[in-house]
Motif scaffolding. Structure first.
Motif, PDB file in Angstrom:
ATOM      1  N   SER A 298       0.845  -1.186   0.000  1.00  0.00           N
ATOM      2  CA  SER A 298       0.000   0.000   0.000  1.00  0.00           C
ATOM      3  C   SER A 298       0.884   1.241   0.000  1.00  0.00           C
ATOM      4  N   GLU A 299       0.324   2.328  -0.518  1.00  0.00           N
ATOM      5  CA  GLU A 299       1.077   3.583  -0.565  1.00  0.00           C
ATOM      6  C   GLU A 299       1.299   4.145   0.829  1.00  0.00           C
ATOM      7  N   GLN A 300       0.364   3.901   1.730  1.00  0.00           N
ATOM      8  CA  GLN A 300       0.515   4.321   3.120  1.00  0.00           C
ATOM      9  C   GLN A 300       0.180   3.141   4.016  1.00  0.00           C
TER      10      GLN A 300
ATOM     11  N   GLU B  89      -3.457   2.032   4.816  1.00  0.00           N
ATOM     12  CA  GLU B  89      -4.357   1.671   3.719  1.00  0.00           C
ATOM     13  C   GLU B  89      -4.468   0.161   3.563  1.00  0.00           C
ATOM     14  N   THR B  90      -5.548  -0.275   2.925  1.00  0.00           N
ATOM     15  CA  THR B  90      -5.736  -1.686   2.605  1.00  0.00           C
ATOM     16  C   THR B  90      -4.659  -2.114   1.618  1.00  0.00           C
ATOM     17  N   LYS B  91      -4.096  -3.288   1.836  1.00  0.00           N
ATOM     18  CA  LYS B  91      -3.049  -3.820   0.955  1.00  0.00           C
ATOM     19  C   LYS B  91      -3.677  -4.415  -0.302  1.00  0.00           C
TER      20      LYS B  91
END
Length: 82
Positions: free
Chosen positions: A53-55, A58-60
């Motif tokens: 995830s970008e952060q 967040e959901t993977k």
């Protein structure tokens, strides 16, 4: 506003028999990115699956190619049933 890539750190959690290992890279450092990509590619060749995830919060999602701008990567070994 997102932090500049130069100050962001990516983290790869590698699940294995010992629990897990962590590999971190500075998104602004080409040498650290290359080392993380080499590890990512080697693990995929061994049959690991990647989720990222970008952060962190967040959901993977499934990751097929290394993206050094992902803040969080989880590498999971192939599960063998029996």
């Amino acid at each position: 506003m997102r932090k500049a890539l130069e100050s962001r750190i990516g983290e790869m959690s590698i699940m294995d028999a010992s629990g897990h290992k962590e590999l971190k890279w500075n998104m602004g450092d080409p040498k650290e990115i290359a080392a993380a990509q080499e590890t990512f590619d080697r693990l995929l060749e061994k049959g690991y699956s990647a989720f990222g995830s970008e952060q962190k919060a967040e959901t993977k999602h499934v990751v097929k190619e290394f993206d050094p701008t992902l803040e969080d990567l989880v590498m999971v070994p192939r599960t063998v049933g029996g």
